[in-house]
Scaffold this motif. Structure first.
Motif, PDB file in Angstrom:
ATOM      1  N   LEU A  52     105.485  71.375  27.312  1.00  0.00           N
ATOM      2  CA  LEU A  52     106.717  70.774  27.811  1.00  0.00           C
ATOM      3  C   LEU A  52     107.711  70.521  26.682  1.00  0.00           C
ATOM      4  O   LEU A  52     108.923  70.655  26.869  1.00  0.00           O
ATOM      5  N   MET A  53     107.200  70.172  25.506  1.00  0.00           N
ATOM      6  CA  MET A  53     108.102  69.940  24.372  1.00  0.00           C
ATOM      7  C   MET A  53     108.653  71.248  23.819  1.00  0.00           C
ATOM      8  O   MET A  53     109.834  71.342  23.475  1.00  0.00           O
ATOM      9  N   GLU A  54     107.827  72.260  23.741  1.00  0.00           N
ATOM     10  CA  GLU A  54     108.244  73.525  23.131  1.00  0.00           C
ATOM     11  C   GLU A  54     109.125  74.371  24.055  1.00  0.00           C
ATOM     12  O   GLU A  54     110.064  75.022  23.593  1.00  0.00           O
ATOM     13  N   ASN A  55     108.852  74.339  25.354  1.00  0.00           N
ATOM     14  CA  ASN A  55     109.523  75.258  26.277  1.00  0.00           C
ATOM     15  C   ASN A  55     110.457  74.608  27.275  1.00  0.00           C
ATOM     16  O   ASN A  55     111.268  75.302  27.899  1.00  0.00           O
ATOM     17  N   CYS A  56     110.340  73.298  27.472  1.00  0.00           N
ATOM     18  CA  CYS A  56     111.073  72.664  28.582  1.00  0.00           C
ATOM     19  C   CYS A  56     111.977  71.522  28.148  1.00  0.00           C
ATOM     20  O   CYS A  56     112.500  70.793  28.994  1.00  0.00           O
ATOM     21  N   GLY A  57     112.161  71.320  26.862  1.00  0.00           N
ATOM     22  CA  GLY A  57     113.137  70.344  26.387  1.00  0.00           C
ATOM     23  C   GLY A  57     112.687  68.904  26.381  1.00  0.00           C
ATOM     24  O   GLY A  57     113.509  68.012  26.136  1.00  0.00           O
ATOM     25  N   LEU A  58     111.416  68.624  26.646  1.00  0.00           N
ATOM     26  CA  LEU A  58     110.949  67.239  26.581  1.00  0.00           C
ATOM     27  C   LEU A  58     110.859  66.803  25.120  1.00  0.00           C
ATOM     28  O   LEU A  58     110.322  67.533  24.285  1.00  0.00           O
ATOM     29  N   LYS A  59     111.380  65.599  24.822  1.00  0.00           N
ATOM     30  CA  LYS A  59     111.433  65.132  23.435  1.00  0.00           C
ATOM     31  C   LYS A  59     110.891  63.717  23.317  1.00  0.00           C
ATOM     32  O   LYS A  59     110.843  62.961  24.288  1.00  0.00           O
ATOM     33  N   HIS A  60     110.489  63.378  22.092  1.00  0.00           N
ATOM     34  CA  HIS A  60     110.158  61.983  21.801  1.00  0.00           C
ATOM     35  C   HIS A  60     111.440  61.168  21.900  1.00  0.00           C
ATOM     36  O   HIS A  60     112.514  61.611  21.488  1.00  0.00           O
ATOM     37  N   SER A  61     111.345  59.968  22.449  1.00  0.00           N
ATOM     38  CA  SER A  61     112.501  59.069  22.459  1.00  0.00           C
ATOM     39  C   SER A  61     112.306  58.008  21.377  1.00  0.00           C
ATOM     40  O   SER A  61     111.324  58.042  20.628  1.00  0.00           O
ATOM     41  N   VAL A  88     110.486  63.627  32.972  1.00  0.00           N
ATOM     42  CA  VAL A  88     109.324  64.514  32.933  1.00  0.00           C
ATOM     43  C   VAL A  88     109.290  65.407  34.171  1.00  0.00           C
ATOM     44  O   VAL A  88     108.910  66.584  34.090  1.00  0.00           O
ATOM     45  N   LEU A  89     109.692  64.866  35.323  1.00  0.00           N
ATOM     46  CA  LEU A  89     109.756  65.676  36.550  1.00  0.00           C
ATOM     47  C   LEU A  89     110.662  66.891  36.344  1.00  0.00           C
ATOM     48  O   LEU A  89     110.310  68.012  36.732  1.00  0.00           O
ATOM     49  N   LYS A  90     111.796  66.681  35.723  1.00  0.00           N
ATOM     50  CA  LYS A  90     112.732  67.777  35.464  1.00  0.00           C
ATOM     51  C   LYS A  90     112.109  68.811  34.527  1.00  0.00           C
ATOM     52  O   LYS A  90     112.238  70.024  34.754  1.00  0.00           O
ATOM     53  N   ALA A  91     111.421  68.351  33.500  1.00  0.00           N
ATOM     54  CA  ALA A  91     110.806  69.270  32.543  1.00  0.00           C
ATOM     55  C   ALA A  91     109.691  70.086  33.197  1.00  0.00           C
ATOM     56  O   ALA A  91     109.566  71.296  32.971  1.00  0.00           O
ATOM     57  N   ILE A  92     108.879  69.439  34.045  1.00  0.00           N
ATOM     58  CA  ILE A  92     107.771  70.149  34.686  1.00  0.00           C
ATOM     59  C   ILE A  92     108.286  71.170  35.685  1.00  0.00           C
ATOM     60  O   ILE A  92     107.752  72.278  35.794  1.00  0.00           O
TER      61      ILE A  92
END
Length: 408
Positions: A85-94, A137-141
């Motif tokens: 999710l971090m590498e391909n879907c834009g999820l990041k640490h806040s 996270v829903l958006k990333a998944i």
């Protein structure tokens, strides 16, 4: 009675002014005390020594069963999933939450159907933070779902057919199965009527296709529970925006008896026993060419029923939907199917998949599947020549199965 001297009136006015000043002073003191109690000396609401991040890290290094029970996946799969999710879907640490904790919050909610308030206590964050994380996270998944919910290679015979003499070579051109299910919806009472279909509770009607390894290859959500199943199916295959993976050449999907037997979609023979429990409950074996074809067809198409069984058993939120906006609710099944596929591809000996490994397993709630006989199928504009073509395909398969069964 003689009137009071003028100076007495002055005294009364001074007393009234003093009384007003005293009242104002007491009011200000009360306000200061309340401000101090609420904002300066308040007891922290979430001050557990175990922070959300520490809790997640503890589960990653504890007995794998704890992680599986909480997040419905093993620790190594959880790490791989979060990294994807971090590498391909834009999820990041806040600033205050790592990406791993964000994924953990989301998985915990969909796995157990818990409210934001319960999740806030579990992970020691405010309800507002939990809500923001869930939608992030829903958006990333769902973005990952575009890649992972995809059709198989149509040029290859599925291994589940190729290596099973019960189905090969009869169904060598079959690429998957199509069915539907009802997912509970949380709808305000004045808006519930369109969502009250086959069940008492409001539901949304979901249609999906799957391969025979129990992976979803297409998912469409958001239809009201009263929507006709055939209408949803027709919308899926005719509207290019849905990007339905249409079969090419001689390939086809298995569909239920509520649909037309037409090119690309092989239906059972109507008027004969079909569902597995028709034989299981009666204790009899299929009799004749038509019943034997329907038995094989039902047994192979049961893969989609088992896929739904795994999905609903793993994610409690699908049978206990939370009061999110409907725009959010319709994406939750897609996210669940995405996680389902990811686990299937990255985890061996998964408990939920193992529970549904038997191809002849009768899945509860299958009577609510798409194409149930209680609904009238809509007419699809297919030429008679095309209908006869698929009819011949079905007859040829039925003849081959019957000849093999009789040893001729």
């Amino acid at each position: 009675m003689d009137p009071l001297p003028l100076h007495w009136y002055d005294i009364f006015e001074e007393l009234e002014q003093i009384e007003e000043d005293v009242m104002m002073m007491f009011l200000m003191l009360f306000c200061f005390e309340e401000y101090e109690r609420l904002y300066l000396l308040k007891t922290p609401c979430r001050n557990s020594k175990m922070s959300g991040h520490a809790y997640v890290m503890e589960l990653m290094n504890a007995n794998p069963t704890r992680c599986y029970d909480m997040f419905r996946m093993k620790p190594n799969v959880f790490i791989t999933f979060s990294n994807t999710l971090m590498e391909n879907c834009g999820l990041k640490h806040s600033r205050y939450l790592s990406a791993y904790e964000q994924v953990a919050i989301f998985l915990h909610i969909i796995a157990h159907g818990i409210t934001s308030r319960v999740a806030a206590e579990k992970f020691q964050h405010s309800g507002e933070t939990i809500s923001k994380v869930f939608h992030r996270v829903l958006k990333a998944i769902c973005k990952l779902g575009v890649e992972i919910i995809a059709p198989p290679n149509f040029d290859e015979v599925p291994p589940e057919i190729l290596h099973n003499p019960k189905y090969y070579p009869f169904f060598k051109d079959c690429i998957g199965a199509i069915d539907g299910t009802h997912i509970e919806a949380c709808i305000p009472i004045p808006q519930q009527i369109p969502y009250r279909g086959k069940k008492v509770e409001p539901t949304q009607n979901v249609i999906a296709a799957c391969s025979f390894d129990l992976c979803f290859t297409f998912v469409m959500c958001g239809w009201e529970g009263t929507a006709n199943d055939s209408r949803i199916f027709f919308e899926c295959i005719t509207n290019p925006e849905n990007k339905f993976p249409m079969p090419v050449g001689d390939k086809y999907y298995l569909v239920d008896s509520g649909f037309t037997n037409m090119p690309g979609f092989l239906a059972p023979i109507r008027g004969e026993r079909y569902h597995l429990n028709d034989w299981r409950n009666s204790g009899r074996v299929p009799q004749g060419r038509e019943e034997l074809f329907n038995y094989y067809h039902s047994s192979l198409r049961n893969g989609i029923e088992r896929s739904f069984g795994v999905l609903k058993e793993r994610f409690t939120i699908l049978s206990n939907m939370l009061p999110y906006p409907m725009e959010t609710q319709k994406y939750i099944p897609i996210a669940c199917c995405t996680v389902h596929n990811f686990i299937r591809k990255h985890s061996k000996n998964d408990k939920y998949f193992d529970n549904y490994a038997d191809e002849d397993m009768i899945v509860e709630d299958s009577e609510f599947g798409i194409g149930a006989s209680s609904q009238n199928p809509i007419d699809i504009n297919i030429s008679r020549a095309h209908l006869r073509q698929m009819g011949r395909v079905r007859d040829e398969i039925a003849d081959q199965i019957w000849a093999t069964f009789r040893g001729t």
